[in-house]
Motif scaffolding. Structure first.
Motif, PDB file in Angstrom:
ATOM      1  N   ARG A  91       0.820  -1.212   0.000  1.00 55.71           N
ATOM      2  CA  ARG A  91       0.000   0.000   0.000  1.00 55.71           C
ATOM      3  C   ARG A  91       0.852   1.259   0.000  1.00 55.71           C
ATOM      4  NH1 ARG A  91      -5.638  -1.170   3.146  1.00 55.71           N
ATOM      5  NH2 ARG A  91      -6.054  -3.175   2.146  1.00 55.71           N
ATOM      6  N   ASP A  92       1.975   1.213   0.695  1.00 53.96           N
ATOM      7  CA  ASP A  92       2.826   2.404   0.729  1.00 53.96           C
ATOM      8  C   ASP A  92       4.184   2.012   1.296  1.00 53.96           C
ATOM      9  OD1 ASP A  92       3.615   4.989   0.395  1.00 53.96           O
ATOM     10  OD2 ASP A  92       2.189   5.868   1.815  1.00 53.96           O
ATOM     11  N   ILE A  93       5.173   2.870   1.088  1.00 55.06           N
ATOM     12  CA  ILE A  93       6.523   2.686   1.599  1.00 55.06           C
ATOM     13  C   ILE A  93       6.909   3.942   2.368  1.00 55.06           C
ATOM     14  CG2 ILE A  93       8.960   2.371   1.009  1.00 55.06           C
ATOM     15  CD1 ILE A  93       8.068   0.958  -1.528  1.00 55.06           C
ATOM     16  N   GLU A  94       7.505   3.750   3.519  1.00 51.47           N
ATOM     17  CA  GLU A  94       7.999   4.881   4.310  1.00 51.47           C
ATOM     18  C   GLU A  94       9.493   4.713   4.546  1.00 51.47           C
ATOM     19  OE1 GLU A  94       7.072   7.245   8.498  1.00 51.47           O
ATOM     20  OE2 GLU A  94       6.494   5.152   8.268  1.00 51.47           O
ATOM     21  N   GLU A  95      10.278   5.699   4.135  1.00 51.38           N
ATOM     22  CA  GLU A  95      11.712   5.685   4.375  1.00 51.38           C
ATOM     23  C   GLU A  95      11.976   6.301   5.743  1.00 51.38           C
ATOM     24  OE1 GLU A  95      13.900   4.313   2.506  1.00 51.38           O
ATOM     25  OE2 GLU A  95      12.787   3.969   0.644  1.00 51.38           O
ATOM     26  N   THR A  96      12.583   5.540   6.638  1.00 53.23           N
ATOM     27  CA  THR A  96      12.794   6.032   8.000  1.00 53.23           C
ATOM     28  C   THR A  96      14.190   6.597   8.220  1.00 53.23           C
ATOM     29  OG1 THR A  96      13.578   3.865   8.806  1.00 53.23           O
ATOM     30  CG2 THR A  96      11.192   4.288   8.851  1.00 53.23           C
ATOM     31  N   GLY A  97      15.145   6.239   7.365  1.00 50.39           N
ATOM     32  CA  GLY A  97      16.507   6.702   7.562  1.00 50.39           C
ATOM     33  C   GLY A  97      17.293   5.850   8.544  1.00 50.39           C
ATOM     34  N   ARG A  98      16.627   4.883   9.179  1.00 49.74           N
ATOM     35  CA  ARG A  98      17.325   4.000  10.108  1.00 49.74           C
ATOM     36  C   ARG A  98      18.024   2.885   9.338  1.00 49.74           C
ATOM     37  NH1 ARG A  98      12.890   1.838  14.101  1.00 49.74           N
ATOM     38  NH2 ARG A  98      12.008   1.342  12.074  1.00 49.74           N
ATOM     39  N   PRO A  99      19.208   2.458   9.825  1.00 48.47           N
ATOM     40  CA  PRO A  99      19.873   1.332   9.155  1.00 48.47           C
ATOM     41  C   PRO A  99      19.035   0.060   9.282  1.00 48.47           C
ATOM     42  CG  PRO A  99      20.959   1.821  11.242  1.00 48.47           C
ATOM     43  CD  PRO A  99      19.973   2.931  10.985  1.00 48.47           C
ATOM     44  N   ARG A 100      19.054  -0.723   8.239  1.00 47.37           N
ATOM     45  CA  ARG A 100      18.291  -1.961   8.241  1.00 47.37           C
ATOM     46  C   ARG A 100      18.918  -2.967   9.188  1.00 47.37           C
ATOM     47  NH1 ARG A 100      16.346  -5.443   2.955  1.00 47.37           N
ATOM     48  NH2 ARG A 100      15.820  -7.363   4.057  1.00 47.37           N
ATOM     49  N   ARG A 101      18.091  -3.624   9.980  1.00 44.43           N
ATOM     50  CA  ARG A 101      18.577  -4.619  10.945  1.00 44.43           C
ATOM     51  C   ARG A 101      18.302  -6.020  10.416  1.00 44.43           C
ATOM     52  NH1 ARG A 101      16.839  -3.478  16.990  1.00 44.43           N
ATOM     53  NH2 ARG A 101      18.759  -4.633  17.341  1.00 44.43           N
ATOM     54  N   GLU A 102      19.283  -6.872  10.558  1.00 47.09           N
ATOM     55  CA  GLU A 102      19.119  -8.275  10.194  1.00 47.09           C
ATOM     56  C   GLU A 102      18.988  -9.083  11.482  1.00 47.09           C
ATOM     57  OE1 GLU A 102      18.747  -9.371   7.235  1.00 47.09           O
ATOM     58  OE2 GLU A 102      19.262  -7.556   6.111  1.00 47.09           O
ATOM     59  N   TYR A 103      18.100 -10.069  11.456  1.00 44.48           N
ATOM     60  CA  TYR A 103      17.884 -10.887  12.642  1.00 44.48           C
ATOM     61  C   TYR A 103      18.427 -12.298  12.421  1.00 44.48           C
ATOM     62  CZ  TYR A 103      14.881  -7.106  14.189  1.00 44.48           C
ATOM     63  OH  TYR A 103      14.407  -5.881  14.562  1.00 44.48           O
ATOM     64  N   SER A 104      19.131 -12.779  13.423  1.00 44.53           N
ATOM     65  CA  SER A 104      19.722 -14.114  13.320  1.00 44.53           C
ATOM     66  C   SER A 104      18.851 -15.187  13.953  1.00 44.53           C
ATOM     67  CB  SER A 104      21.100 -14.130  13.997  1.00 44.53           C
ATOM     68  OG  SER A 104      20.971 -13.794  15.383  1.00 44.53           O
ATOM     69  N   ALA A 105      17.969 -14.800  14.872  1.00 49.16           N
ATOM     70  CA  ALA A 105      17.134 -15.793  15.552  1.00 49.16           C
ATOM     71  C   ALA A 105      15.848 -15.135  16.052  1.00 49.16           C
ATOM     72  CB  ALA A 105      17.888 -16.425  16.722  1.00 49.16           C
ATOM     73  N   ILE A 106      14.781 -15.918  16.030  1.00 47.12           N
ATOM     74  CA  ILE A 106      13.482 -15.498  16.548  1.00 47.12           C
ATOM     75  C   ILE A 106      13.056 -16.515  17.607  1.00 47.12           C
ATOM     76  CG2 ILE A 106      11.094 -14.905  16.030  1.00 47.12           C
ATOM     77  CD1 ILE A 106      13.046 -13.131  14.558  1.00 47.12           C
ATOM     78  N   SER A 143       4.746 -25.182  22.962  1.00 50.53           N
ATOM     79  CA  SER A 143       6.067 -25.319  22.359  1.00 50.53           C
ATOM     80  C   SER A 143       6.767 -23.970  22.413  1.00 50.53           C
ATOM     81  CB  SER A 143       5.972 -25.816  20.907  1.00 50.53           C
ATOM     82  OG  SER A 143       5.291 -24.872  20.102  1.00 50.53           O
ATOM     83  N   ARG A 144       8.042 -24.004  22.727  1.00 52.05           N
ATOM     84  CA  ARG A 144       8.883 -22.800  22.771  1.00 52.05           C
ATOM     85  C   ARG A 144      10.049 -23.053  21.813  1.00 52.05           C
ATOM     86  NH1 ARG A 144      10.251 -19.032  27.015  1.00 52.05           N
ATOM     87  NH2 ARG A 144      11.643 -17.469  26.075  1.00 52.05           N
ATOM     88  N   VAL A 145      10.192 -22.182  20.834  1.00 49.82           N
ATOM     89  CA  VAL A 145      11.109 -22.439  19.723  1.00 49.82           C
ATOM     90  C   VAL A 145      11.993 -21.223  19.488  1.00 49.82           C
ATOM     91  CG1 VAL A 145      11.279 -23.062  17.284  1.00 49.82           C
ATOM     92  CG2 VAL A 145       9.377 -23.922  18.646  1.00 49.82           C
ATOM     93  N   THR A 146      13.262 -21.480  19.200  1.00 46.70           N
ATOM     94  CA  THR A 146      14.168 -20.431  18.732  1.00 46.70           C
ATOM     95  C   THR A 146      14.753 -20.897  17.405  1.00 46.70           C
ATOM     96  OG1 THR A 146      14.744 -19.746  20.985  1.00 46.70           O
ATOM     97  CG2 THR A 146      16.226 -19.053  19.223  1.00 46.70           C
ATOM     98  N   LYS A 147      14.471 -20.147  16.339  1.00 46.63           N
ATOM     99  CA  LYS A 147      14.916 -20.548  15.004  1.00 46.63           C
ATOM    100  C   LYS A 147      15.420 -19.339  14.231  1.00 46.63           C
ATOM    101  CE  LYS A 147      11.931 -24.573  14.098  1.00 46.63           C
ATOM    102  NZ  LYS A 147      10.942 -25.141  13.164  1.00 46.63           N
TER     103      LYS A 147
END
Length: 233
Positions: free
Chosen positions: A86-101, A146-150
Motif C-alpha cells: 500500500r505504501d513505503i515509508e523511508e525512516t533513515g534507520r539502518p536496516r537490521r538483520e535478525y539471526s534468531a526469533i 512449544s517454545r522455539v528459537t529458530k
C-alpha cells in the motif's frame, strides 16, 4: 485464503483473481470476503512493519512491488496468502538483520470456536512474556506448549507472517492447527539482531582472552615470588 484439500482448486482460482487487482479498495473487499485472518475486518490492512521483520522469502517479493500491486499467490500450510503493497515509508534507520526469533505457541482445543477464543482472551490477561505460558500449561500434556528459537528462514511461513506483526510480548490468535481443531496462541518472545549476536561473540572471546592473560599474569607472579631472595638487615 483457507485452502483445505477439498477446496484447494477453488481457493487457487480465487487467489489468482485477487493477485491481478491494483486497487486498494478492491483488495480490501476481497480480504473481507475471503480472508480467514482477523485483519479481514480491516480489509486485510496490517500495521506498518519494518521489511526486515517479514519472512526472508517474502521480503524480496514485497520490495519488488509498486504501491497497489499484489504478490503472486503464496502457498502456506492450509491456505494461500497474498500481499498488497500500500505504501513505503523511508525512516533513515539502518536496516537490521535478525539471526534468531524466539517464540512460543500454546494450543487451545476448539479451533476458532467462541469457547476457544474466550479462553485465548482469558490467557492474554494472564501473560506478559513467554515464560508466563509455562504456568498456564502446568499440569497439561507437554505438547500443548512449544517454545522455539529458530533462524528466520527456518520458521514456517504462516507463523513467520504472524510474528512479523508482533513486538516481544504481543500475541496473535490468527492461526489454527490440526486441520482447524486447535487455536494457536502465538507469542513473540524476542528477536536477536545479527549484530548483537556478533557483539556477544566478541564479548565472549574478549573475556576468554582476558582470563587467559590473567592466568599468565598469576603464573608469572608466583614464579617471581618463588625465585625472589629476601634478605633482612
Amino acid at each position: 485464503i483457507p485452502a483445505p484439500p477439498h477446496r484447494a482448486a477453488e481457493a487457487a482460482r480465487i487467489a489468482e483473481r485477487i493477485s491481478q487487482t491494483r486497487s486498494v479498495d478492491q483488495f480490501s473487499a476481497f480480504a473481507r470476503q475471503y480472508s480467514a485472518t482477523p485483519s479481514r475486518d480491516q480489509g486485510g490492512r496490517l500495521p506498518w512493519t519494518p521489511v526486515e521483520q517479514l519472512p526472508p522469502a517474502i521480503q524480496p517479493l514485497i520490495m519488488a512491488l509498486a504501491p497497489g500491486e499484489v504478490t503472486a499467490p503464496l502457498p502456506i500450510p492450509g491456505g494461500i496468502a497474498l500481499f498488497q503493497l500500500r505504501d513505503i515509508e523511508e525512516t533513515g534507520r539502518p536496516r537490521r538483520e535478525y539471526s534468531a526469533i524466539d517464540y512460543a505457541a500454546y494450543y487451545i482445543p476448539g479451533g476458532r470456536s467462541p469457547e476457544a477464543l474466550a479462553r485465548a482472551a482469558e490467557i492474554r490477561t494472564q501473560v506478559d512474556r513467554c515464560d508466563d505460558l509455562y504456568g498456564v500449561a502446568k499440569g497439561q500434556p507437554e505438547q500443548v506448549l512449544s517454545r522455539v528459537t529458530k533462524a528466520p528462514a527456518e520458521i514456517p511461513q504462516d507463523i513467520a507472517i504472524e510474528l512479523a506483526k508482533l513486538d516481544p510480548g504481543e500475541v496473535s490468535t490468527a492461526l489454527t492447527g490440526s486441520d482447524g481443531r486447535t487455536l494457536v496462541f502465538l507469542m513473540l518472545c524476542s528477536r536477536t539482531a545479527a549484530v548483537n549476536q556478533e557483539a556477544d561473540r566478541d564479548q565472549v572471546v574478549g573475556a576468554l582472552r582476558q582470563n587467559q592473560l590473567q592466568g599468565y599474569s598469576d603464573q608469572l607472579l608466583e614464579q617471581l615470588r618463588a625465585d625472589a631472595r629476601i634478605s633482612r638487615q
